[in-house]
Design an enzyme around this catalytic site. Structure first.
Site, mmCIF file in Angstrom:
data_model
loop_
_atom_site.group_PDB
_atom_site.id
_atom_site.type_symbol
_atom_site.label_atom_id
_atom_site.label_comp_id
_atom_site.label_asym_id
_atom_site.label_seq_id
_atom_site.Cartn_x
_atom_site.Cartn_y
_atom_site.Cartn_z
ATOM 1 N N ASP A 98 0.824 -1.213 0.000
ATOM 2 C CA ASP A 98 0.000 0.000 0.000
ATOM 3 C C ASP A 98 0.854 1.257 0.000
ATOM 4 O O ASP A 98 0.434 2.320 -0.449
ATOM 5 C CB ASP A 98 -0.856 0.052 1.285
ATOM 6 C CG ASP A 98 -2.242 -0.508 1.073
ATOM 7 O OD1 ASP A 98 -2.335 -1.598 0.477
ATOM 8 O OD2 ASP A 98 -3.217 0.142 1.509
ATOM 9 N N ASN A 161 -13.730 1.794 4.146
ATOM 10 C CA ASN A 161 -13.546 1.603 5.589
ATOM 11 C C ASN A 161 -12.444 2.518 6.082
ATOM 12 O O ASN A 161 -12.596 3.256 7.033
ATOM 13 C CB ASN A 161 -13.196 0.149 5.879
ATOM 14 C CG ASN A 161 -14.442 -0.692 6.017
ATOM 15 O OD1 ASN A 161 -15.455 -0.219 6.525
ATOM 16 N ND2 ASN A 161 -14.387 -1.908 5.542
ATOM 17 N N ASP A 233 -21.407 2.832 9.577
ATOM 18 C CA ASP A 233 -21.867 2.690 8.202
ATOM 19 C C ASP A 233 -22.604 3.955 7.769
ATOM 20 O O ASP A 233 -23.634 4.322 8.345
ATOM 21 C CB ASP A 233 -22.788 1.467 8.082
ATOM 22 C CG ASP A 233 -23.052 1.086 6.631
ATOM 23 O OD1 ASP A 233 -23.220 2.005 5.799
ATOM 24 O OD2 ASP A 233 -23.086 -0.119 6.342
ATOM 25 N N ARG A 235 -24.468 4.509 5.316
ATOM 26 C CA ARG A 235 -25.872 4.307 4.902
ATOM 27 C C ARG A 235 -26.810 4.391 6.091
ATOM 28 O O ARG A 235 -27.868 5.030 6.030
ATOM 29 C CB ARG A 235 -26.036 2.932 4.216
ATOM 30 C CG ARG A 235 -25.424 2.897 2.841
ATOM 31 C CD ARG A 235 -25.330 1.497 2.325
ATOM 32 N NE ARG A 235 -24.341 0.719 3.073
ATOM 33 C CZ ARG A 235 -23.843 -0.433 2.670
ATOM 34 N NH1 ARG A 235 -24.253 -0.959 1.547
ATOM 35 N NH2 ARG A 235 -22.937 -1.068 3.390
ATOM 36 N N GLY A 281 -15.605 1.990 -1.354
ATOM 37 C CA GLY A 281 -17.007 1.686 -1.009
ATOM 38 C C GLY A 281 -17.928 2.890 -0.924
ATOM 39 O O GLY A 281 -18.989 2.916 -1.561
ATOM 40 N N GLY A 283 -17.028 6.274 -1.610
ATOM 41 C CA GLY A 283 -16.778 7.190 -2.734
ATOM 42 C C GLY A 283 -17.454 6.732 -4.016
ATOM 43 O O GLY A 283 -17.953 7.543 -4.799
ATOM 44 N N ASN A 285 -20.152 4.590 -4.161
ATOM 45 C CA ASN A 285 -21.575 4.217 -4.050
ATOM 46 C C ASN A 285 -22.477 5.234 -3.383
ATOM 47 O O ASN A 285 -23.682 5.005 -3.319
ATOM 48 C CB ASN A 285 -21.691 2.899 -3.271
ATOM 49 C CG ASN A 285 -21.014 1.767 -3.999
ATOM 50 O OD1 ASN A 285 -21.280 1.549 -5.180
ATOM 51 N ND2 ASN A 285 -20.120 1.057 -3.331
ATOM 52 N N GLU A 334 -7.871 -2.612 -7.006
ATOM 53 C CA GLU A 334 -6.543 -2.883 -6.453
ATOM 54 C C GLU A 334 -6.035 -4.244 -6.927
ATOM 55 O O GLU A 334 -4.839 -4.427 -7.155
ATOM 56 C CB GLU A 334 -6.614 -2.858 -4.913
ATOM 57 C CG GLU A 334 -6.860 -1.459 -4.359
ATOM 58 C CD GLU A 334 -7.570 -1.466 -3.002
ATOM 59 O OE1 GLU A 334 -8.739 -1.912 -2.949
ATOM 60 O OE2 GLU A 334 -6.984 -1.013 -2.012
HETATM 61 N N1 LIG Z 1 -24.218 2.426 -1.223
HETATM 62 C C1 LIG Z 1 -23.387 2.787 -0.268
HETATM 63 N N2 LIG Z 1 -23.544 3.966 0.359
HETATM 64 C C2 LIG Z 1 -22.695 4.341 1.351
HETATM 65 N N3 LIG Z 1 -21.671 3.599 1.798
HETATM 66 C C3 LIG Z 1 -21.478 2.419 1.219
HETATM 67 C C4 LIG Z 1 -22.297 1.944 0.156
HETATM 68 N N4 LIG Z 1 -21.843 0.725 -0.208
HETATM 69 C C5 LIG Z 1 -20.781 0.449 0.599
HETATM 70 N N5 LIG Z 1 -20.576 1.460 1.458
HETATM 71 C C6 LIG Z 1 -19.544 1.561 2.503
HETATM 72 O O1 LIG Z 1 -18.282 1.254 1.977
HETATM 73 C C7 LIG Z 1 -17.428 0.815 3.040
HETATM 74 C C8 LIG Z 1 -16.565 -0.316 2.568
HETATM 75 O O2 LIG Z 1 -15.719 0.203 1.597
HETATM 76 P P1 LIG Z 1 -14.551 -0.670 0.957
HETATM 77 O O3 LIG Z 1 -13.803 0.206 0.035
HETATM 78 O O4 LIG Z 1 -15.142 -1.906 0.406
HETATM 79 O O5 LIG Z 1 -13.724 -0.926 2.266
HETATM 80 P P2 LIG Z 1 -12.424 -1.761 2.567
HETATM 81 O O6 LIG Z 1 -11.876 -2.277 1.271
HETATM 82 O O7 LIG Z 1 -11.527 -0.730 3.180
HETATM 83 O O8 LIG Z 1 -12.847 -2.820 3.526
HETATM 84 C C9 LIG Z 1 -18.346 0.414 4.187
HETATM 85 O O9 LIG Z 1 -18.167 1.371 5.212
HETATM 86 C C10 LIG Z 1 -19.743 0.541 3.613
HETATM 87 O O10 LIG Z 1 -20.624 1.030 4.555
HETATM 88 C C1 LIG Z 2 -4.594 0.778 4.941
HETATM 89 C C2 LIG Z 2 -6.052 0.769 5.188
HETATM 90 O O1 LIG Z 2 -6.579 1.622 5.870
HETATM 91 O O2 LIG Z 2 -6.724 -0.184 4.579
HETATM 92 P P1 LIG Z 2 -8.298 -0.463 4.709
HETATM 93 O O3 LIG Z 2 -8.994 0.768 4.213
HETATM 94 O O4 LIG Z 2 -8.508 -1.638 3.785
HETATM 95 O O5 LIG Z 2 -8.564 -0.753 6.158
HETATM 96 MG MG LIG Z 3 -10.202 -1.586 0.540
#
Ligand SMILES: Nc1ncnc2c1ncn2[C@@H]1O[C@H](COP(=O)(O)OP(=O)(O)O)[C@@H](O)[C@H]1O
Ligand SMILES: CC(=O)OP(=O)(O)O
Ligand SMILES: [Mg+2]
Length: 354
Positions: A98, A161, A233, A235, A281, A283, A285, A334
């Site tokens: 990363d 996240n 979350d 949402r 997630g 950004g 959605n 990624e």
């Molecule tokens: N339609 C949506 N509206 C708002 N948030 C969303 C939506 N879909 C997914 N998420 C949010 O996206 C996040 C997950 O993002 P993601 O990039 O998959 O995370 P990571 O890869 O870091 O685990 C969660 O917090 C989830 O609540």
């Molecule tokens: C580095 C990092 O924060 O990764 P993730 O968003 O997947 O928790």
């Molecule tokens: Mg991720």
């Protein structure tokens, strides 16, 4: 790569009675033997790795030696490498960090204003994260804007996240919001992002906690969850906000405000921008969150096209045609960056030069 086709995708949750080793073994069982290479996401590469690399025993040990810099991520990443190497002992395993995309940051971006000796002695500096994601959306933005990389000033907002905002100049990371660890920068789902460091000993004293307790709270009980007391979350919080819940509104306002801070800092660092990218997630959605972020940035030349923001889907420009800064939604990939790096490294190993 000859083809860039996704064959399968999935998620097997890890639970206390389904530990990582079993989870990974289940995944590998489903994937089968027809695998040429495994690319592993390793969150922290410190300043030891500025590019992806084949995992040898020596590289494994080097990654282990910096695991204390990302205690939530690196040890688990390495456990995955161990299981995968046991399952697929005869093929190449590649580490994709990363941090490596951010190794181009200049010292005024990556140094903390603390005694220089701590940087020299302990490598305490900003490293930055989500590099494969920022790299992927950069490549896509260059295509979408049809302009040479070295002419574009981009602000990439990875909002999932974890959240990180990166200023990109000449196709390289120039500054980013996360720091020595992924706890820094913007407030996140459960992470605090930047806070006054003096809060830590204060909490230790007032709440009778250890440093580890406080860091745990800053990682797991802060951010959107900490302020709202409801959820991490977005949402769920948007629903509560609609029903008039004040703390949900406050959590979202604070989240947006912290993202504004880093977009503003990026604009200042880049002397303006040509593109603003939303990915990950949230950004990708959440039109609500994108709208809340862009409202209030008109002064900088950011004007959304409401229909493109709310009704479109997938990779697209969501700014008005008159917006000086183009706003883009780019679903991140990624895994594709990791597969490409693995492929190029395998050619190198085979003695093929590009
Ligand atoms: N339609 C949506 N509206 C708002 N948030 C969303 C939506 N879909 C997914 N998420 C949010 O996206 C996040 C997950 O993002 P993601 O990039 O998959 O995370 P990571 O890869 O870091 O685990 C969660 O917090 C989830 O609540
Ligand atoms: C580095 C990092 O924060 O990764 P993730 O968003 O997947 O928790
Ligand atoms: Mg991720």
């Amino acid at each position: 790569m000859p083809t860039e086709q996704m064959i399968a995708k999935g998620n097997i949750p890890r639970t206390p009675d389904h530990p990582l080793e079993t989870t990974l073994a289940d995944i590998f069982q489903q994937v089968g033997d027809d695998v040429d290479l495994v690319a592993h996401r390793i969150v922290h590469g410190a300043d030891l790795f500025s590019a992806s690399i084949r995992i040898t025993d020596d590289v494994f040990q080097q990654i282990q030696s910096i695991s204390h810099l990302a205690p939530l991520h690196n040890p688990v990443n390495l456990e995955g490498v161990e299981v995968a190497r046991r399952f697929y002992p005869d093929i190449s395993h590649v580490a994709v960090f990363d941090t490596s995309f951010h190794q181009t940051m200049p010292p005024e971006s990556f140094l903390y204003p603390i005694p220089y000796a701590y940087y020299e002695k302990h490598k305490i500096r900003k490293y930055g994260f989500h590099g494969s994601s920022h790299r992927y959306v950069l490549e896509r933005a260059v295509q979408m804007l049809d302009a040479p990389k070295n002419r574009l000033r981009l602000i990439s907002c990875h909002i999932g996240n974890g959240v990180s905002v990166t200023a990109i100049r000449n196709g390289q990371s120039y500054n980013t919001s996360m720091g020595l660890t992924p706890l820094a920068g913007v407030a996140m789902g459960t992470r605090s992002g930047n806070i006054d460091p003096a809060i830590i000993p204060f909490l230790e004293r007032l709440e009778g906690m250890t440093t580890n307790d406080v860091i745990d709270i800053l990682n797991h009980q802060s951010g959107l969850l900490g302020i709202s007391g409801i959820s991490n979350d977005v949402r769920v919080l948007l629903e509560h906000e609609q029903q008039g819940d004040e703390r949900a509104r406050l959590a979202l306002d604070l989240f947006i405000s912290k993202i504004h801070n880093y977009i503003g800092a990026s604009l200042a660092k880049l002397n303006g921008a040509d593109g603003l990218i939303f990915t990950a997630g949230i950004g990708e959605n959440s039109p609500e969150i994108r709208e809340k972020i862009c409202l209030g940035l008109e002064y900088a030349g950011i004007y959304l096209d409401n229909q493109a923001n709310w009704e479109g889907s997938g990779e697209r420009v969501i700014s008005s045609p008159y917006s000086p800064i183009k706003v883009m939604v780019i679903p991140t990939n990624e895994e594709l960056i990791m597969a490409r790096d693995g492929y190029w490294l395998s050619l190198e190993k085979a003695g093929v030069t590009g």
